[in-house]
Every structure is written in C-alpha cells, then in structure tokens.
Write an enzyme that holds these catalytic residues in place. Structure first.
Site, PDB file in Angstrom:
ATOM      1  N   ASP A 137       0.779  -1.230   0.000  1.00  0.00           N
ATOM      2  CA  ASP A 137       0.000   0.000   0.000  1.00  0.00           C
ATOM      3  C   ASP A 137       0.818   1.292   0.000  1.00  0.00           C
ATOM      4  OD1 ASP A 137      -2.390   1.580   0.141  1.00  0.00           O
ATOM      5  OD2 ASP A 137      -2.032   1.822   2.275  1.00  0.00           O
ATOM      6  N   CYS A 191     -15.702  -7.320 -16.241  1.00  0.00           N
ATOM      7  CA  CYS A 191     -17.012  -7.013 -15.655  1.00  0.00           C
ATOM      8  C   CYS A 191     -18.136  -7.222 -16.668  1.00  0.00           C
ATOM      9  CB  CYS A 191     -17.053  -5.577 -15.176  1.00  0.00           C
ATOM     10  SG  CYS A 191     -16.019  -5.283 -13.746  1.00  0.00           S
ATOM     11  N   CYS A 197     -21.916  -0.868  -9.835  1.00  0.00           N
ATOM     12  CA  CYS A 197     -21.159  -0.006  -8.902  1.00  0.00           C
ATOM     13  C   CYS A 197     -21.213   1.466  -9.319  1.00  0.00           C
ATOM     14  CB  CYS A 197     -19.715  -0.480  -8.767  1.00  0.00           C
ATOM     15  SG  CYS A 197     -18.865  -0.638 -10.336  1.00  0.00           S
ATOM     16  N   CYS A 217     -14.676  10.856  -3.615  1.00  0.00           N
ATOM     17  CA  CYS A 217     -14.770   9.520  -3.010  1.00  0.00           C
ATOM     18  C   CYS A 217     -14.841   9.644  -1.485  1.00  0.00           C
ATOM     19  CB  CYS A 217     -13.580   8.672  -3.432  1.00  0.00           C
ATOM     20  SG  CYS A 217     -13.624   7.017  -2.741  1.00  0.00           S
TER      21      CYS A 217
HETATM   22  C1  B12 Z   1      -4.299   6.480  -3.564  1.00  0.00           C
HETATM   23  C2  B12 Z   1      -5.130   5.307  -3.123  1.00  0.00           C
HETATM   24  C3  B12 Z   1      -6.458   5.533  -2.776  1.00  0.00           C
HETATM   25  C4  B12 Z   1      -7.121   6.901  -2.947  1.00  0.00           C
HETATM   26  C5  B12 Z   1      -7.352   7.206  -4.403  1.00  0.00           C
HETATM   27  C6  B12 Z   1      -7.759   6.045  -5.243  1.00  0.00           C
HETATM   28  C7  B12 Z   1      -7.450   6.194  -6.725  1.00  0.00           C
HETATM   29  N1  B12 Z   1      -7.925   7.192  -7.407  1.00  0.00           N
HETATM   30  O1  B12 Z   1      -6.769   5.365  -7.240  1.00  0.00           O
HETATM   31  C8  B12 Z   1      -8.411   6.753  -2.087  1.00  0.00           C
HETATM   32  C9  B12 Z   1      -8.123   7.331  -0.708  1.00  0.00           C
HETATM   33  C10 B12 Z   1      -9.679   7.421  -2.625  1.00  0.00           C
HETATM   34  C11 B12 Z   1      -8.541   5.236  -1.990  1.00  0.00           C
HETATM   35  C12 B12 Z   1      -9.717   4.587  -1.692  1.00  0.00           C
HETATM   36  C13 B12 Z   1      -9.829   3.218  -1.522  1.00  0.00           C
HETATM   37  N2  B12 Z   1      -8.818   2.334  -1.462  1.00  0.00           N
HETATM   38 CO1  B12 Z   1      -6.984   2.782  -1.961  1.00  0.00          CO
HETATM   39  N3  B12 Z   1      -5.199   2.995  -2.549  1.00  0.00           N
HETATM   40  C14 B12 Z   1      -4.566   4.010  -3.059  1.00  0.00           C
HETATM   41  C15 B12 Z   1      -3.143   3.599  -3.467  1.00  0.00           C
HETATM   42  C16 B12 Z   1      -2.157   4.104  -2.413  1.00  0.00           C
HETATM   43  C17 B12 Z   1      -2.730   4.085  -4.860  1.00  0.00           C
HETATM   44  C18 B12 Z   1      -3.772   3.811  -5.970  1.00  0.00           C
HETATM   45  C19 B12 Z   1      -3.342   4.337  -7.321  1.00  0.00           C
HETATM   46  O2  B12 Z   1      -2.249   4.110  -7.793  1.00  0.00           O
HETATM   47  N4  B12 Z   1      -4.242   5.081  -7.964  1.00  0.00           N
HETATM   48  C20 B12 Z   1      -4.014   5.671  -9.275  1.00  0.00           C
HETATM   49  C21 B12 Z   1      -5.085   5.222 -10.240  1.00  0.00           C
HETATM   50  C22 B12 Z   1      -4.953   5.910 -11.591  1.00  0.00           C
HETATM   51  O3  B12 Z   1      -4.868   3.837 -10.401  1.00  0.00           O
HETATM   52  P1  B12 Z   1      -6.034   2.821 -10.643  1.00  0.00           P
HETATM   53  O4  B12 Z   1      -7.306   3.255 -10.057  1.00  0.00           O
HETATM   54  O5  B12 Z   1      -5.532   1.470 -10.273  1.00  0.00           O
HETATM   55  O6  B12 Z   1      -6.173   2.997 -12.227  1.00  0.00           O
HETATM   56  C23 B12 Z   1      -6.132   1.922 -13.114  1.00  0.00           C
HETATM   57  C24 B12 Z   1      -7.483   1.610 -13.734  1.00  0.00           C
HETATM   58  O7  B12 Z   1      -8.164   2.811 -13.900  1.00  0.00           O
HETATM   59  C25 B12 Z   1      -7.047   0.964 -15.047  1.00  0.00           C
HETATM   60  N5  B12 Z   1      -7.827   1.319 -16.218  1.00  0.00           N
HETATM   61  C26 B12 Z   1      -7.950   2.530 -16.773  1.00  0.00           C
HETATM   62  N6  B12 Z   1      -8.715   2.443 -17.868  1.00  0.00           N
HETATM   63  C27 B12 Z   1      -9.061   1.143 -18.014  1.00  0.00           C
HETATM   64  C28 B12 Z   1      -9.837   0.515 -18.983  1.00  0.00           C
HETATM   65  C29 B12 Z   1     -10.031  -0.868 -18.884  1.00  0.00           C
HETATM   66  C30 B12 Z   1     -10.854  -1.544 -19.929  1.00  0.00           C
HETATM   67  C31 B12 Z   1      -9.465  -1.605 -17.804  1.00  0.00           C
HETATM   68  C32 B12 Z   1      -9.685  -3.076 -17.685  1.00  0.00           C
HETATM   69  C33 B12 Z   1      -8.670  -0.944 -16.822  1.00  0.00           C
HETATM   70  C34 B12 Z   1      -8.497   0.415 -16.967  1.00  0.00           C
HETATM   71  O8  B12 Z   1      -5.718   1.425 -15.318  1.00  0.00           O
HETATM   72  C35 B12 Z   1      -5.314   2.344 -14.316  1.00  0.00           C
HETATM   73  C36 B12 Z   1      -3.840   2.254 -14.089  1.00  0.00           C
HETATM   74  O9  B12 Z   1      -3.397   0.934 -13.821  1.00  0.00           O
HETATM   75  C37 B12 Z   1      -3.264   2.031  -3.448  1.00  0.00           C
HETATM   76  C38 B12 Z   1      -1.999   1.285  -2.987  1.00  0.00           C
HETATM   77  C39 B12 Z   1      -0.919   1.271  -4.031  1.00  0.00           C
HETATM   78  N7  B12 Z   1       0.299   1.536  -3.607  1.00  0.00           N
HETATM   79  O10 B12 Z   1      -1.177   1.017  -5.201  1.00  0.00           O
HETATM   80  C40 B12 Z   1      -4.452   1.765  -2.488  1.00  0.00           C
HETATM   81  C41 B12 Z   1      -5.422   0.629  -2.851  1.00  0.00           C
HETATM   82  C42 B12 Z   1      -5.764   0.770  -4.311  1.00  0.00           C
HETATM   83  N8  B12 Z   1      -6.596   0.948  -2.056  1.00  0.00           N
HETATM   84  C43 B12 Z   1      -7.247  -0.076  -1.621  1.00  0.00           C
HETATM   85  C44 B12 Z   1      -8.483  -0.026  -0.940  1.00  0.00           C
HETATM   86  C45 B12 Z   1      -8.911  -1.280  -0.194  1.00  0.00           C
HETATM   87  C46 B12 Z   1      -9.261   1.137  -0.958  1.00  0.00           C
HETATM   88  C47 B12 Z   1     -10.718   1.285  -0.501  1.00  0.00           C
HETATM   89  C48 B12 Z   1     -11.601   0.083  -0.792  1.00  0.00           C
HETATM   90  C49 B12 Z   1     -10.730   1.620   1.027  1.00  0.00           C
HETATM   91  C50 B12 Z   1     -12.112   1.855   1.603  1.00  0.00           C
HETATM   92  N9  B12 Z   1     -12.873   0.818   1.930  1.00  0.00           N
HETATM   93  O11 B12 Z   1     -12.502   2.973   1.828  1.00  0.00           O
HETATM   94  C51 B12 Z   1     -11.147   2.537  -1.320  1.00  0.00           C
HETATM   95  C52 B12 Z   1     -11.713   2.129  -2.683  1.00  0.00           C
HETATM   96  C53 B12 Z   1     -12.133   3.260  -3.561  1.00  0.00           C
HETATM   97  C54 B12 Z   1     -12.273   2.797  -5.013  1.00  0.00           C
HETATM   98  N10 B12 Z   1     -13.476   2.671  -5.507  1.00  0.00           N
HETATM   99  O12 B12 Z   1     -11.266   2.506  -5.630  1.00  0.00           O
HETATM  100  C55 B12 Z   1      -6.566  -1.378  -2.023  1.00  0.00           C
HETATM  101  C56 B12 Z   1      -7.349  -2.021  -3.191  1.00  0.00           C
HETATM  102  C57 B12 Z   1      -7.398  -3.535  -3.137  1.00  0.00           C
HETATM  103  C58 B12 Z   1      -8.097  -4.082  -4.357  1.00  0.00           C
HETATM  104  N11 B12 Z   1      -8.734  -5.220  -4.206  1.00  0.00           N
HETATM  105  O13 B12 Z   1      -8.056  -3.512  -5.424  1.00  0.00           O
HETATM  106  C59 B12 Z   1      -5.118  -0.856  -2.420  1.00  0.00           C
HETATM  107  C60 B12 Z   1      -4.440  -1.635  -3.546  1.00  0.00           C
HETATM  108  C61 B12 Z   1      -4.269  -0.930  -1.125  1.00  0.00           C
HETATM  109  C62 B12 Z   1      -3.746  -2.343  -0.860  1.00  0.00           C
HETATM  110  N12 B12 Z   1      -2.454  -2.557  -0.937  1.00  0.00           N
HETATM  111  O14 B12 Z   1      -4.481  -3.271  -0.620  1.00  0.00           O
HETATM  112  N13 B12 Z   1      -7.347   4.631  -2.271  1.00  0.00           N
HETATM  113  S1  SF4 Z   2     -20.343  -4.061  -9.650  1.00  0.00           S
HETATM  114 FE1  SF4 Z   2     -18.727  -2.932 -10.726  1.00  0.00          FE
HETATM  115  S2  SF4 Z   2     -16.842  -4.021 -10.246  1.00  0.00           S
HETATM  116 FE2  SF4 Z   2     -18.536  -5.410  -9.740  1.00  0.00          FE
HETATM  117  S3  SF4 Z   2     -18.828  -6.669 -11.586  1.00  0.00           S
HETATM  118 FE3  SF4 Z   2     -20.236  -4.917 -11.739  1.00  0.00          FE
HETATM  119  S4  SF4 Z   2     -19.067  -3.371 -12.883  1.00  0.00           S
HETATM  120 FE4  SF4 Z   2     -17.598  -4.881 -12.183  1.00  0.00          FE
HETATM  121  S1  SF4 Z   3     -17.592   7.038  -2.660  1.00  0.00           S
HETATM  122 FE1  SF4 Z   3     -15.723   5.946  -3.336  1.00  0.00          FE
HETATM  123  S2  SF4 Z   3     -15.698   4.006  -2.215  1.00  0.00           S
HETATM  124 FE2  SF4 Z   3     -17.789   4.905  -2.008  1.00  0.00          FE
HETATM  125  S3  SF4 Z   3     -19.005   4.002  -3.651  1.00  0.00           S
HETATM  126 FE3  SF4 Z   3     -18.145   5.874  -4.480  1.00  0.00          FE
HETATM  127  S4  SF4 Z   3     -16.193   5.290  -5.410  1.00  0.00           S
HETATM  128 FE4  SF4 Z   3     -16.826   3.593  -4.114  1.00  0.00          FE
END
Ligand code: B12
Ligand code: SF4
Ligand code: SF4
Length: 415
Positions: A137, A191, A197, A217
């Site tokens: 993380d 998905c 969602c 969020c």
């Molecule tokens: C910053 C962060 C947050 C921030 C911002 C999140 C964000 N915008 O990414 C905040 C505080 C909001 C947050 C919230 C949460 N987080 Co957080 N967070 C992080 C952190 C530190 C970095 C995430 C990151 O790099 N974000 C940048 C964005 C751009 O990356 P991304 O969302 O993965 O984007 C990818 C997709 O969009 C994809 N994509 C884009 N276009 C397309 C198109 C297609 C077709 C496909 C398939 C994919 C795709 O490509 C992008 C790049 O890879 C990670 C830990 C880490 N070091 O990675 C934990 C992490 C992501 N968080 C985690 C968790 C558990 C949460 C929460 C559930 C906590 C909670 N219960 O409140 C929520 C979930 C919110 C949500 N719906 O995602 C877990 C997720 C576990 C999992 N199963 O995925 C992580 C991995 C921590 C861990 N080590 O376990 N988080």
């Molecule tokens: S609820 Fe969201 S994350 Fe879950 S299967 Fe449907 S589209 Fe995918």
């Molecule tokens: S506020 Fe963030 S964690 Fe809650 S449903 Fe929306 S995206 Fe998911």
C-alpha cells in the site's frame, strides 16, 4: 530458475490467499493513465501522489536496479458482520478493512519472513545473492496494475481488483526481486456489461468505468482529507465515518465470494447473491490454489468490540485525545487523528437528523479543535429546530475562528 510453484506454496503457508508472478518490466500504460488523471485533477487532495512518484512506481527497476520479477500477493479480509446495531440510537458505519487490526502491521512481517525464506531457498538451490523490496500500500508501487498483469485478478469498473474466490475483499502486497521467475498470464475475466457499482456510488465518484474521482470519493473525504469536508458532499455521505464500501458491497462478484465463504449479514442470514449474478458473464470459479482448502476468516480482521462496524455515534463525540489513541491503537482509524474522526462523526450525526444528538453536538461546538467545532455547527444546522438554532446563536457570540464563524452562519441559514 527457481520453482514458481514452491514459492507460491510458501505464500499460502504464510496465510496469503493468492499468489502470482509477473516480470519486473515497466508499466508504461499505467504511468500514462496516472499522469493523465493527475492532470485532470482526479487525484487532487493527495499531494504525495505526484507525476514523479508515478514515474518511479511504474518502473520497478527504479526501486530495485536488478529487478527481474514481482511476486504479487492477496490477503482476504472478509469476516462475519457483527450484530445489527440498536436502531434507536444513531450509529455510524466503518468500512470493512478497518474493523480489526491495521493490515499494514499484519502483512509487513509476513513479507519480511517471505523475503528471508526466499534468500534461504535460492541459496539452497545454488543461486546468486537475492535482493528484495517489499511493498504493501504505502510504498511507491502500483499494487493494482501489478496484480492485474500477474493474473491475480482483474480490474473492476469501480477500479478495485477482483479476484476469483475473494472478489475485491483483498489487500494487495508485492515482493520485487532480482530472481528470474516464470510469469503468470493476465486473466481473461472482465465485468462484462455490468455497471452496478457506477450507479450505486452516492457521490458520483465513478464518472466512467475504471475511473475514480478521488475528490468525491467518501474514502478520501473520511480518511485522507485533513481539512474541512466540502459542504456539498456532506449530505451524500450518510452515516459513513471511516472509508466506504458501497461500490464493493453491491458488486455481484463480491456477493458470490461472501456466499462461498458462508458469511452472514447483519441480520444473521446467509448472504444471497443478487439475482443479476445468475446471468453475469464473469461469475468466478473457485480459486484452485491447492493450499487453501477452506477459508477461515482471520481473527485479526474481525470487528473489535471497542471499534465495531457500526458504532453508536453520540458517545464517540466525547472521546478525548487519550481515549481516541487508546481505542484506535493498532487500528487503521488512528490515521484520521481524533479531529478528523470527530469531524466525520459530526457529519454522520447531521445526516441522521436525530435531535438526540443536539446536546453532544452543542458540547462539540466548544471543542478545542476548530475542525470539530465547524462540523458540529453544520450538523446542528442540518438537524435544525429551536434548540439547535439557540446553540448556534450562543456559539456565534464567543467563536473567534473565522472559518468556524462561516460554518455557524451557514448552519443558521439552513437550520
Ligand atoms: C491512492 C489510493 C487511494 C485513494 C485514491 C484512489 C485512486 N484514485 O486510485 C483513495 C483514498 C480514494 C482510496 C480509496 C480506496 N482504497 Co486505496 N489505494 C490508493 C493507493 C495508495 C494508490 C492507488 C493508485 O495508484 N491510484 C491511481 C489510479 C490511476 O490507479 P487505478 O485506479 O488502479 O487505475 C487503473 C485503472 O483505472 C485501469 N484502467 C484505466 N482504464 C481502463 C480501462 C479498462 C478496460 C481496464 C480493464 C482498466 C483500466 O488502469 C489504471 C492504471 O493501472 C493504493 C496502494 C498502491 N500503492 O497502489 C491503495 C489501494 C488501491 N486501495 C485499496 C483499498 C482497499 C481502498 C478502498 C476500498 C478503502 C475503503 N474501503 O474505503 C477505497 C476504494 C475506492 C475505489 N473505488 O477505488 C486497495 C485495493 C485492493 C483491491 N482489491 O483492489 C489498495 C491496492 C491498497 C492495498 N495494498 O491493498 N485509495
Ligand atoms: S459491480 Fe462494478 S466491479 Fe462489480 S462486476 Fe459490476 S461493474 Fe464490475
Ligand atoms: S464514494 Fe468511493 S468508495 Fe464509495 S461508492 Fe463511491 S467510489 Fe466507491
């Protein structure tokens, strides 16, 4: 080359639920997406999440110069829902990952033990000196992109990684190493046409599939945001006081995982998947990882009696600094500090519209922390009525802080 299966089996023996391997090649697409999102302001409020950080986190060799492979690991944190709260009292809701102990503290020692075993194993096999970097993380690593490429899971449209068998209820961690290891393939799952969602998010933080607007969020607003919660977001936050699970709770893939693991809901009934899952194209098969024959919910992540999953809100408002520290020691909740947590409690009480909260909120109008006073004012305005208004008039006479005075004026305008 070392046997990848032996390495995965060691991961399972440590208690990880899934383990996969990918190469340490760069993640250029991820870098581009992150930089584009930073540019559009979607990561605003996370000042440490910079373009420079993305540059490093998408290049494993910037973290370990000799990096060749990444072992990616998932640990499931599903546990039973504690009993339903007393409906007569306003109660909050804490996201599942924070019911028990802080996962960083649970996973880090496992990673350290893993790294030390890896060194011994490589030495026994006559290999070279093993280098490792460990991540969970907080490190500069793109946890989800690694998990996706290694086939540990697939990207859900809520941006979380969904795994076969545990849905998105997993923490992710990695070991970057100089060992050359056989890579796994990404999964073909997706998905499909589901968008449940996106519609369930109460704040519109998922404007498009796979895209999160952090500023909206609730997870960001209740955990990461240090200052005042934007007034327009407060009514949308319901009773969530730490994190948010809504976009995961509605996910059919997660429902299947909860049912498979035999979990029960707050009423003590077995969790039944939504009907939509029946025709859902991505219903996951059980993970075939041999070492995990039966899932045992981990006691570390079980809701603690002192924290719970749905605590009564009013008593939380009277927590002192010391009581806050004591109650949330080893819990993820300590991250908000007392002032951030009480800020969230005030918002939830405002949303409850419950007049029982007025005396406690009136007291909080005189808290040492301006952040708490300001949000207590909003909550009183939101509940409304003559007693709440009188408390706000009284506070207006003595309050010195300009931000709090602004909150009081606003609260009086809606009370
Ligand atoms: C910053 C962060 C947050 C921030 C911002 C999140 C964000 N915008 O990414 C905040 C505080 C909001 C947050 C919230 C949460 N987080 Co957080 N967070 C992080 C952190 C530190 C970095 C995430 C990151 O790099 N974000 C940048 C964005 C751009 O990356 P991304 O969302 O993965 O984007 C990818 C997709 O969009 C994809 N994509 C884009 N276009 C397309 C198109 C297609 C077709 C496909 C398939 C994919 C795709 O490509 C992008 C790049 O890879 C990670 C830990 C880490 N070091 O990675 C934990 C992490 C992501 N968080 C985690 C968790 C558990 C949460 C929460 C559930 C906590 C909670 N219960 O409140 C929520 C979930 C919110 C949500 N719906 O995602 C877990 C997720 C576990 C999992 N199963 O995925 C992580 C991995 C921590 C861990 N080590 O376990 N988080
Ligand atoms: S609820 Fe969201 S994350 Fe879950 S299967 Fe449907 S589209 Fe995918
Ligand atoms: S506020 Fe963030 S964690 Fe809650 S449903 Fe929306 S995206 Fe998911």
């Amino acid at each position: 080359m070392l046997n990848a299966q032996t390495i995965k089996e060691y991961a399972y023996s440590l208690g990880f639920d899934a383990a996969r391997i990918t190469s340490a090649a760069a993640f250029p697409e991820t870098k581009q997406i992150i930089q584009e999102r930073i540019g559009r302001g979607l990561m605003d409020g996370l000042p440490w999440f910079t373009a420079e950080r993305a540059e490093i986190s998408c290049h494993p060799d910037a973290l370990l110069p000799e990096a060749q492979s990444i072992i990616t690991l998932a640990l499931c944190y599903l546990t039973e829902q504690p009993e339903a709260p007393d409906k007569r009292e306003p109660h909050g809701s804490i996201s599942r990952y924070a019911w028990g102990d802080d996962y960083h503290d649970i996973i880090k020692p496992k990673l350290q033990q893993f790294a030390s075993w890896l060194k011994d194993y490589a030495r026994d096999q006559g290999g070279n000196e093993v280098e490792t970097r460990l991540f969970v993380d907080t490190g500069r690593m793109v946890d989800r992109a690694v998990a996706q490429r290694a086939g540990l899971g697939w990207y859900g449209k809520n941006t979380n990684i969904l795994t076969k068998g545990w849905g998105s209820w997993v923490f992710l961690a990695e070991i970057v190493t100089n060992l050359p290891l056989a890579s796994d393939e990404p999964l073909k799952a997706s998905c499909g046409s589901c968008e449940i969602c996106l519609h369930a998010c109460p704040t519109g933080a998922l404007p498009n599939p796979y895209e999160l607007d952090s500023r909206k969020c609730i997870s960001f607003l209740t955990i990461e945001l240090r200052g005042s919660i934007p007034v327009e977001m407060r009514p949308l936050m319901g009773n969530l006081i730490f994190g948010c699970d809504i976009c995961q709770e509605v996910c059919p893939v997660n429902k299947v995982a909860e049912k498979r693991l035999g979990l029960r809901d707050m009423q003590g009934k077995p969790i039944i998947p939504l009907r939509t899952i029946q025709k859902h194209s991505t219903e996951p098969a059980m993970d075939r990882d041999p070492a995990r024959k039966a899932f045992q919910p981990r006691s570390e992540f079980q809701a603690r009696p002192t924290v719970g999953s749905t605590p009564e809100l009013i008593p939380l408002l009277s927590l002192t600094e010391e009581e806050f520290r004591e109650r949330f020691r080893r819990s993820p909740i300590k991250r908000t500090k007392r002032r951030g947590f009480l800020r969230n409690v005030c918002v939830a009480l405002g949303n409850s519209k419950d007049p029982q909260a007025i005396p406690a909120l009136t007291k909080a109008l005189h808290d040492d922390e301006a952040l708490v006073r300001g949000h207590a004012a909003w909550a009183l305005g939101s509940i409304g009525g003559s007693t709440a208004r009188q408390a706000l008039y009284d506070a207006r006479q003595t309050e010195q802080d300009p931000e709090v005075l602004k909150e009081i004026r606003y609260a009086l305008s809606i009370a």
